[in-house]
Design a protein around this motif. Structure first.
Motif, PDB file in Angstrom:
ATOM      1  N   PRO A   1       6.765   9.078 -27.727  1.00  0.00           N
ATOM      2  CA  PRO A   1       5.376   9.052 -27.252  1.00  0.00           C
ATOM      3  C   PRO A   1       4.611  10.246 -27.800  1.00  0.00           C
ATOM      4  O   PRO A   1       5.184  11.300 -28.062  1.00  0.00           O
ATOM      5  CB  PRO A   1       5.511   9.160 -25.730  1.00  0.00           C
ATOM      6  CG  PRO A   1       6.953   9.189 -25.416  1.00  0.00           C
ATOM      7  CD  PRO A   1       7.724   9.318 -26.670  1.00  0.00           C
ATOM      8  N   SER A   2       3.320  10.073 -27.953  1.00  0.00           N
ATOM      9  CA  SER A   2       2.495  11.195 -28.398  1.00  0.00           C
ATOM     10  C   SER A   2       2.279  12.143 -27.224  1.00  0.00           C
ATOM     11  O   SER A   2       2.564  11.807 -26.075  1.00  0.00           O
ATOM     12  CB  SER A   2       1.149  10.692 -28.923  1.00  0.00           C
ATOM     13  OG  SER A   2       0.357  10.238 -27.852  1.00  0.00           O
ATOM     14  N   ASN A   3       1.757  13.309 -27.509  1.00  0.00           N
ATOM     15  CA  ASN A   3       1.489  14.286 -26.451  1.00  0.00           C
ATOM     16  C   ASN A   3       0.281  13.891 -25.617  1.00  0.00           C
ATOM     17  O   ASN A   3       0.108  14.362 -24.509  1.00  0.00           O
ATOM     18  CB  ASN A   3       1.267  15.671 -27.061  1.00  0.00           C
ATOM     19  CG  ASN A   3       2.532  16.210 -27.675  1.00  0.00           C
ATOM     20  OD1 ASN A   3       3.628  15.847 -27.271  1.00  0.00           O
ATOM     21  ND2 ASN A   3       2.384  17.065 -28.663  1.00  0.00           N
ATOM     22  N   ASN A   4      -0.553  13.039 -26.170  1.00  0.00           N
ATOM     23  CA  ASN A   4      -1.739  12.568 -25.451  1.00  0.00           C
ATOM     24  C   ASN A   4      -1.372  11.343 -24.624  1.00  0.00           C
ATOM     25  O   ASN A   4      -0.236  10.896 -24.616  1.00  0.00           O
ATOM     26  CB  ASN A   4      -2.852  12.230 -26.442  1.00  0.00           C
ATOM     27  CG  ASN A   4      -3.246  13.431 -27.274  1.00  0.00           C
ATOM     28  OD1 ASN A   4      -3.248  14.554 -26.781  1.00  0.00           O
ATOM     29  ND2 ASN A   4      -3.553  13.208 -28.534  1.00  0.00           N
ATOM     30  N   GLU A   5      -2.343  10.792 -23.972  1.00  0.00           N
ATOM     31  CA  GLU A   5      -2.121   9.627 -23.127  1.00  0.00           C
ATOM     32  C   GLU A   5      -1.707   8.420 -23.976  1.00  0.00           C
ATOM     33  O   GLU A   5      -2.284   8.158 -25.021  1.00  0.00           O
ATOM     34  CB  GLU A   5      -3.418   9.307 -22.378  1.00  0.00           C
ATOM     35  CG  GLU A   5      -3.276   8.206 -21.377  1.00  0.00           C
ATOM     36  CD  GLU A   5      -4.546   8.036 -20.567  1.00  0.00           C
ATOM     37  OE1 GLU A   5      -4.638   7.033 -19.866  1.00  0.00           O
ATOM     38  OE2 GLU A   5      -5.435   8.895 -20.638  1.00  0.00           O
ATOM     39  N   VAL A   6      -0.703   7.689 -23.509  1.00  0.00           N
ATOM     40  CA  VAL A   6      -0.225   6.499 -24.201  1.00  0.00           C
ATOM     41  C   VAL A   6      -0.718   5.284 -23.434  1.00  0.00           C
ATOM     42  O   VAL A   6      -0.312   5.047 -22.305  1.00  0.00           O
ATOM     43  CB  VAL A   6       1.321   6.488 -24.289  1.00  0.00           C
ATOM     44  CG1 VAL A   6       1.803   5.200 -24.930  1.00  0.00           C
ATOM     45  CG2 VAL A   6       1.819   7.691 -25.056  1.00  0.00           C
ATOM     46  N   ARG A   7      -1.619   4.528 -24.059  1.00  0.00           N
ATOM     47  CA  ARG A   7      -2.161   3.329 -23.409  1.00  0.00           C
ATOM     48  C   ARG A   7      -1.659   2.053 -24.063  1.00  0.00           C
ATOM     49  O   ARG A   7      -1.774   0.981 -23.493  1.00  0.00           O
ATOM     50  CB  ARG A   7      -3.685   3.342 -23.469  1.00  0.00           C
ATOM     51  CG  ARG A   7      -4.287   4.446 -22.662  1.00  0.00           C
ATOM     52  CD  ARG A   7      -5.772   4.346 -22.677  1.00  0.00           C
ATOM     53  NE  ARG A   7      -6.348   5.437 -21.903  1.00  0.00           N
ATOM     54  CZ  ARG A   7      -7.597   5.483 -21.551  1.00  0.00           C
ATOM     55  NH1 ARG A   7      -8.424   4.530 -21.893  1.00  0.00           N
ATOM     56  NH2 ARG A   7      -8.048   6.495 -20.846  1.00  0.00           N
TER      57      ARG A   7
END
Length: 135
Positions: free
Chosen positions: A78-84
């Motif tokens: 997953p990325s460090n930002n929000e995963v949508r």
């Protein structure tokens, strides 16, 4: 001197179209040539298999089989930002000699299509990386 193989191997890419280093791999007698078993026909079968993945366990089995049969490492993080959506995941086949540029693009694309159809796999990936755990 080029090696002879008892199985079909991937044909070479057009000059300048790929950086797979196939010829270097073939010239070295001590190199791991398992990746060359992934012919274009076998790649099509692999992509069809990826399209049929329905669970996180199936995805993990695919990653294990890629590593054991071809020596290819699949990284899904997953990325460090929000995963949508599946776009928020980093899906990468680790570079190695003999792995075609088109294959390095086609496999992650097929996995993203699979994840778009099965968002529960995305949740399992996030859970496995403790992103859904308590703060």
């Amino acid at each position: 001197m080029l090696q002879a193989f008892p199985f079909p191997i991937r044909t070479e890419c057009p000059p300048g179209a790929c950086v797979c280093q196939r010829e270097t791999l073939l010239a070295d007698a001590d190199s791991d040539t398992r990746i060359l078993r992934l012919t274009r026909e076998e790649e099509k079968k692999l992509l069809a298999h990826i399209d049929n993945i329905a669970t996180y366990e199936d995805l993990n089995k695919l990653a294990e089989r890629l590593h054991s049969h071809l020596g290819v490492v699949l990284h899904i993080t997953p990325s460090n930002n929000e995963v949508r959506s599946a776009r928020g995941l980093s899906i990468v086949l680790a570079e190695r000699p003999g792995l075609c540029r088109k294959t390095r693009q086609a496999v992650p694309t097929a996995i993203r299509r699979c994840l778009d159809r099965h968002p529960e796999i995305i949740y399992a990936i996030l859970d496995a990386h403790d992103l859904l755990g308590p703060d």
